[in-house]
Design a protein around this motif. Structure first.
Motif, PDB file in Angstrom:
ATOM      1  N   LEU A 194       7.787   2.547  12.281  1.00  0.00           N
ATOM      2  CA  LEU A 194       6.380   2.918  12.439  1.00  0.00           C
ATOM      3  C   LEU A 194       6.196   4.433  12.408  1.00  0.00           C
ATOM      4  N   PHE A 195       7.086   5.137  13.076  1.00  0.00           N
ATOM      5  CA  PHE A 195       6.955   6.600  13.109  1.00  0.00           C
ATOM      6  C   PHE A 195       7.111   7.185  11.715  1.00  0.00           C
ATOM      7  N   GLU A 196       8.035   6.624  10.923  1.00  0.00           N
ATOM      8  CA  GLU A 196       8.197   7.091   9.545  1.00  0.00           C
ATOM      9  C   GLU A 196       6.934   6.816   8.728  1.00  0.00           C
ATOM     10  N   ALA A 197       6.357   5.630   8.903  1.00  0.00           N
ATOM     11  CA  ALA A 197       5.131   5.307   8.177  1.00  0.00           C
ATOM     12  C   ALA A 197       4.002   6.271   8.531  1.00  0.00           C
ATOM     13  N   ASP A 198       3.994   6.750   9.773  1.00  0.00           N
ATOM     14  CA  ASP A 198       2.945   7.672  10.220  1.00  0.00           C
ATOM     15  C   ASP A 198       2.955   8.991   9.452  1.00  0.00           C
ATOM     16  N   LEU A 199       4.033   9.285   8.733  1.00  0.00           N
ATOM     17  CA  LEU A 199       4.070  10.524   7.970  1.00  0.00           C
ATOM     18  C   LEU A 199       2.987  10.547   6.899  1.00  0.00           C
ATOM     19  N   LEU A 200       2.576   9.374   6.424  1.00  0.00           N
ATOM     20  CA  LEU A 200       1.525   9.340   5.410  1.00  0.00           C
ATOM     21  C   LEU A 200       0.171   9.763   5.978  1.00  0.00           C
ATOM     22  N   PRO A 201      -0.325   9.152   7.061  1.00  0.00           N
ATOM     23  CA  PRO A 201      -1.587   9.663   7.615  1.00  0.00           C
ATOM     24  C   PRO A 201      -1.482  11.076   8.168  1.00  0.00           C
ATOM     25  N   ASP A 202      -0.285  11.477   8.607  1.00  0.00           N
ATOM     26  CA  ASP A 202      -0.112  12.838   9.138  1.00  0.00           C
ATOM     27  C   ASP A 202      -0.221  13.896   8.049  1.00  0.00           C
ATOM     28  N   TRP A 203       0.329  13.630   6.867  1.00  0.00           N
ATOM     29  CA  TRP A 203       0.454  14.669   5.845  1.00  0.00           C
ATOM     30  C   TRP A 203      -0.301  14.352   4.558  1.00  0.00           C
ATOM     31  N   TYR A 204      -0.079  13.161   4.008  1.00  0.00           N
ATOM     32  CA  TYR A 204      -0.682  12.846   2.711  1.00  0.00           C
ATOM     33  C   TYR A 204      -2.196  12.713   2.798  1.00  0.00           C
ATOM     34  N   ALA A 205      -2.667  11.965   3.795  1.00  0.00           N
ATOM     35  CA  ALA A 205      -4.110  11.702   3.871  1.00  0.00           C
ATOM     36  C   ALA A 205      -4.924  12.996   3.933  1.00  0.00           C
ATOM     37  N   PRO A 206      -4.606  13.927   4.843  1.00  0.00           N
ATOM     38  CA  PRO A 206      -5.427  15.142   4.900  1.00  0.00           C
ATOM     39  C   PRO A 206      -5.153  16.153   3.792  1.00  0.00           C
ATOM     40  N   HIS A 207      -3.887  16.246   3.325  1.00  0.00           N
ATOM     41  CA  HIS A 207      -3.528  17.339   2.428  1.00  0.00           C
ATOM     42  C   HIS A 207      -3.634  16.996   0.949  1.00  0.00           C
ATOM     43  N   VAL A 208      -3.434  15.733   0.578  1.00  0.00           N
ATOM     44  CA  VAL A 208      -3.493  15.351  -0.829  1.00  0.00           C
ATOM     45  C   VAL A 208      -4.732  14.512  -1.109  1.00  0.00           C
ATOM     46  N   ALA A 209      -4.928  13.474  -0.302  1.00  0.00           N
ATOM     47  CA  ALA A 209      -6.086  12.608  -0.510  1.00  0.00           C
ATOM     48  C   ALA A 209      -7.369  13.239   0.023  1.00  0.00           C
ATOM     49  N   GLY A 210      -7.235  14.275   0.872  1.00  0.00           N
ATOM     50  CA  GLY A 210      -8.423  14.918   1.418  1.00  0.00           C
ATOM     51  C   GLY A 210      -9.214  14.023   2.340  1.00  0.00           C
ATOM     52  N   THR A 211      -8.501  13.140   3.069  1.00  0.00           N
ATOM     53  CA  THR A 211      -9.169  12.167   3.929  1.00  0.00           C
ATOM     54  C   THR A 211      -8.586  12.216   5.331  1.00  0.00           C
ATOM     55  N   PRO A 212      -9.001  13.165   6.154  1.00  0.00           N
ATOM     56  CA  PRO A 212      -8.551  13.140   7.562  1.00  0.00           C
ATOM     57  C   PRO A 212      -8.987  11.842   8.220  1.00  0.00           C
ATOM     58  N   LEU A 213      -8.091  11.219   8.934  1.00  0.00           N
ATOM     59  CA  LEU A 213      -8.358   9.891   9.495  1.00  0.00           C
ATOM     60  C   LEU A 213      -8.850   9.978  10.930  1.00  0.00           C
ATOM     61  N   SER A 214      -9.756   9.107  11.265  1.00  0.00           N
ATOM     62  CA  SER A 214     -10.278   9.036  12.626  1.00  0.00           C
ATOM     63  C   SER A 214      -9.264   8.345  13.524  1.00  0.00           C
ATOM     64  N   PRO A 215      -9.367   8.517  14.834  1.00  0.00           N
ATOM     65  CA  PRO A 215      -8.481   7.789  15.755  1.00  0.00           C
ATOM     66  C   PRO A 215      -8.517   6.284  15.534  1.00  0.00           C
ATOM     67  N   ALA A 216      -9.701   5.749  15.237  1.00  0.00           N
ATOM     68  CA  ALA A 216      -9.802   4.301  15.011  1.00  0.00           C
ATOM     69  C   ALA A 216      -9.028   3.889  13.758  1.00  0.00           C
ATOM     70  N   ALA A 217      -9.116   4.718  12.705  1.00  0.00           N
ATOM     71  CA  ALA A 217      -8.375   4.401  11.480  1.00  0.00           C
ATOM     72  C   ALA A 217      -6.876   4.499  11.716  1.00  0.00           C
TER      73      ALA A 217
END
Length: 510
Positions: free
Chosen positions: A317-340
């Protein structure tokens, strides 16, 4: 040798002083200060000259004493600077400012004679005191070295390396840096005068990083090896099974130094894609490994064992979290909400909870083309050389199969992947007639998706945090693998999350 503990060396003649200078050149970095002290005739200029020539790469470079110029700069290949200073005639620290000493040495290796004229400074410093010692022979000197500001640890490791090379017969080898991986390890190819080759692996013990969750550092959560002991243990375990891991030719376990067999550089893939016959053998190696009952504790040395940690839900799970931590905000331009973020974790927890293996196996974690060497002069499964496994864990056999068949650096078609999955299943059934291919396929899809998710996050982090943008070139390939995996029914919840929050990774038609 701890920080600030002196290392004393008898130098029987001038050539030994020059050897010491060349040795020290190997461990110095820009910003380091070498404080040279000692009486007249002690050998300060001899040592400095050899050191400067080694860094600059010119054995015939004229290196006069800077007694009258006070400061003499030299430029090495790549723009690195070496500054040689003699402060005997310095009238005060103001004169250093006028000479631009601080600016000149900020990103240079600085060699300073009469260093007591320097104002107090912090940073990496190596104090070298040289004195004539006629009791050891005519022209003999005694060198006393003390490292400070982190340089003591480097000096200790360099000393251990020199001792290892000498006692294993590689002391005269030419050392050529090799392309490394995305880790903190470094590799050099050793070539002896007789043409014999080996690989030097430099992997100092990993210090604990800051706590990132529940008081634990990143490496502890995702089960990364803390020392070279893990490599040694798994290497010997693989070789005991008749597989081609490199022979260990020399070791200093505490310093994190290994000299290992050079398996060459013949790849299993070409720029255009996998070499089918070589990938087939790599698949058979995994089937052989996974069809064998394997221990979870492996010997390292007399009285030392290595326990393979479990590749558990927390790590995945912690490894999977690298995607919302880095990819979502920096490449996809989609900072995620706590609910997401919470929904992401819930979806992955549900998917991963259903694939616990009945019998965990050695999961090498990086079983893919950069770490596999083709050895045509060997037979059968021994033709696959395996060189990266120090982060091995006890996990599901599907993980390494996915690592190979969905290689982050190689384009592999769905048809090719399916064909080799069939080969894997046939090989497993030869050893285990009741092998559950349906359960394996489910785990394969889930773990392949988890691995793709992790790598997308890691490659983005390498770009954004570490300044290594070349890894971004692989993202489209890995995104394609992820979309392919998300089609499996076992990932319905994860697929829904991606379609809602990051639809570019899972188009609705996928």
């Amino acid at each position: 040798m701890a920080e600030r503990t002196p290392w004393e060396i008898v130098l029987p003649d001038e050539s030994a002083t020059e050897d010491l200078g060349r040795f020290l050149a190997e461990l110095l970095r820009p910003g380091d200060l070498v404080a040279l002290s000692g009486g007249l005739g002690g050998g300060k200029t001899t040592l400095a000259r050899a050191l400067i020539r080694e860094i600059v790469g010119d054995p015939d470079l004229d290196v006069p004493s800077p007694t009258f110029t006070l400061i003499q700069p030299y430029e090495a290949p790549g723009g690195q600077m070496v500054v040689h200073a003699d402060l005997y005639r310095l009238r005060g620290s103001d004169e250093l400012v006028e000479l631009g000493f601080d600016e000149m040495t900020e990103r240079a290796v600085a060699l300073v004679e009469w260093p007591d004229r320097l104002p107090p400074r912090s940073g990496p410093t190596l104090a070298v005191d040289l004195a004539l010692k006629p009791e050891f022979g005519e022209g003999a000197r005694l060198a006393r070295l003390i490292g400070g500001g982190g340089l003591g640890e480097r000096l200790m490791r360099a000393r251990a390396l020199r001792a290892l090379l000498d006692r294993t017969g590689w002391g005269e080898a030419i050392r050529t840096p090799m392309q490394g991986d995305a880790s903190s390890r470094a590799y050099e190819r050793l070539t002896n005068p007789d043409g014999a080759r080996a690989v030097l692996m430099i992997a100092p013990p990993r210090p604990d990083g800051p706590p990132v969750r529940d008081g634990k550092p990143y490496s502890a959560i995702v089960k990364l090896a803390e020392s070279v002991h893990a490599f040694v243990a798994v290497d010997r375990g693989l070789r005991a099974l008749g597989l081609s891991a490199p022979r260990i030719l020399g070791e200093d376990l505490e310093a994190g130094l290994l000299i290992i067999e050079d398996l060459g550089a013949e790849p299993v893939a070409d720029p255009g894609g996998p070499r089918p016959e070589r990938y087939a053998e790599a698949v058979k190696v995994l089937a052989r490994l996974h069809g064998t009952a394997l221990p979870g504790v492996l010997p390292v040395a007399e009285g030392k064992d290595h326990v393979l940690p479990p590749y558990d839900l927390e790590a995945l799970l912690f490894e999977a979290d690298l995607l919302p931590d880095w990819y979502a905000p920096h490449v996809a331009g989609t900072p995620l909400s706590p609910a997401a973020r919470a929904a992401f974790t819930a979806a992955w927890t549900e998917a991963l909870d259903g694939i616990q293996p009945e019998r965990p196996t050695w999961t090498l974690r990086d079983y893919h083309s950069p770490n596999l060497i083709w050895l045509p002069d060997r037979d059968g499964l021994e033709r696959i050389g395996i060189i990266d496994f120090q982060d091995a864990v006890l996990g599901h056999p599907a993980y390494d199969v996915a690592s190979l068949l969905q290689d982050a650096r190689v384009d592999a078609s769905a048809e090719f992947e399916l064909r080799l999955l069939g080969l894997y299943a046939r090989e497993r059934r030869l050893r285990e007639p009741d092998f559950d291919m349906q359960g394996f396929a489910r785990a394969y899809a889930v773990l392949a998706a988890q691995r793709a998710t992790k790598i997308i996050g890691i490659f983005t982090r390498l770009d954004r945090r570490d300044g290594k943008p070349d890894y971004l070139a692989h993202l489209p390939r890995i995104e394609g693998y992820l979309a392919r995996n998300l089609a499996h029914p076992a990932l319905a919840g994860v697929r829904d999350w991606y379609q809602t929050h990051l639809p570019r990774l899972c188009p609705a038609s996928a």
